[in-house]
Design a protein around this motif. Structure first.
Motif: not given
Length: 349
Positions: A21, A32, A115, A118-119, A122-123, A311, A314-315, A318
């Protein structure tokens, strides 16, 4: 994947990969992380739920214990765990509705949220997306909701034991030992997986969670409606959540479900916020990349693309788990943003 013996008699089959990433700037919030991906499986006949059968009155169904994990590559301290559960889809890639698959070609529904995993990773979350093909190959209705809940709890139990250096995952996933907070768990279920996640977290079933595990927030994603003959029917109690925050996220162009029954069942009784979330012009299946070829939109002239719909996921998702697992408040959770409409029902009292 080849069938393996039951828990306690088999090594865990693990596959791992590094997902590269792009790190965010130091001023971004939350921080991140680079992400690692690991898969584990104890086999297609590793687990059974008493009372859940291949068909009503038939033999008890065999279920798999299989999952993919996304997590920060470098684990420091204890991280919240988010568990994802897919819904009702064909168990086998050849269209066979049985389990285990005769040809060994299990459909990878649990990989359809990579997807999102992964997000979330990342957080800073440890994310476990579990396979429920064995449930989909068995009986339906409330028995399936109960079985999904028990399957989800079994994975949480294994992660609790792993955290203490015990159990069937301890050998191969020892890098996670001591780094996962099983008292700070979020769950998400999609479609009938959402119905199972609500069953698991409901007030009625909170005592059934594994010892040492605490669910702090639940997000049913386009959850399939449950059956209750009227608002006062006892069936509602199996799906009523009042003691933890939850959000119901459904697409405005979803031709399969509407999600409102879960909000109506709890509002006015809730001791924590409830968020009724609408993804404008989203359909039912595009939240899962493995199901994306099935466009069930009721408004195809203005439907979101698969990428746009992901999208939205993932908005909002998280941000929801950041707010309730990490105490990072976000205006999108309570009030939404363009394309994400939110009605928040505040706690009573």
């Amino acid at each position: 994947m080849a069938t393996m013996p039951k828990i306690g008699k088999a090594a865990v089959v693990v596959a791992a990969a590094l997902v590269l990433t792009t790190p965010a700037t130091a001023t971004s919030s939350p921080a991140r992380h680079d992400v690692t991906r690991v898969e584990y499986s104890l086999g297609d006949r590793a687990f059974q739920v008493p009372g859940f059968h291949r068909e009503p009155g038939g033999p008890v169904a065999d279920l798999e214990l299989t999952a993919v994990v996304h997590a920060p590559r470098r684990l420091v301290g204890k991280r919240p765990l988010v568990l994802l559960a897919h819904g009702y889809w064909q168990p086998c890639q050849d269209g066979t509705w049985t389990w285990p698959c005769p040809r060994g070609d299990a459909f990878p529904s649990y990989r359809g949220y990579d997807y999102l995993g992964e997000e979330l990773a990342r957080q800073g979350f440890v994310v476990v997306s579990v396979s429920a093909n064995g449930v989909n190959g068995g009986e339906m209705g409330q028995p399936a909701d109960m079985a999904r809940a028990k399957l989800m709890s079994k994975h949480l139990e294994m992660w609790r034991d792993l955290n203490d250096g015990k159990g069937p995952l301890a050998g191969e996933l020892r890098g996670f030992r001591g780094h996962v907070d099983l008292t700070n768990v979020g769950t998400l279920g999609h479609s009938r997986g959402g119905r199972g996640a609500v069953w698991q977290a409901s007030d009625n079933h909170a005592a059934d969670l594994p010892a040492g595990v605490r669910i702090r927030a639940v997000l049913p994603l386009a959850p399939a409606d449950y059956y209750a003959p009227d608002p006062e029917a006892p069936e509602n109690l199996d799906y009523r959540i009042t003691e933890i925050p939850f959000a119901v996220l459904t697409g405005s162009c979803d031709g399969a479900v509407n999600g409102g029954s879960y909000v109506d069942n709890a509002k006015g009784r809730n001791r924590f916020p409830i968020h009724d979330v609408t993804a404008v012009n989203a359909n039912h299946d595009f939240f899962n990349t493995a199901w994306t070829y099935d466009d069930d939109s009721t408004c195809p002239d203005r439907a979101l693309t698969p990428q746009q719909q992901r999208s939205v996921a993932t908005t909002y998702i998280p941000a929801f788990f950041q707010q309730y697992l990490n105490n990072r408040r976000s205006p999108v959770v309570d009030r939404g943003r363009p394309g994400i409409d939110v009605v928040t029902h505040q706690p009573i009292g």
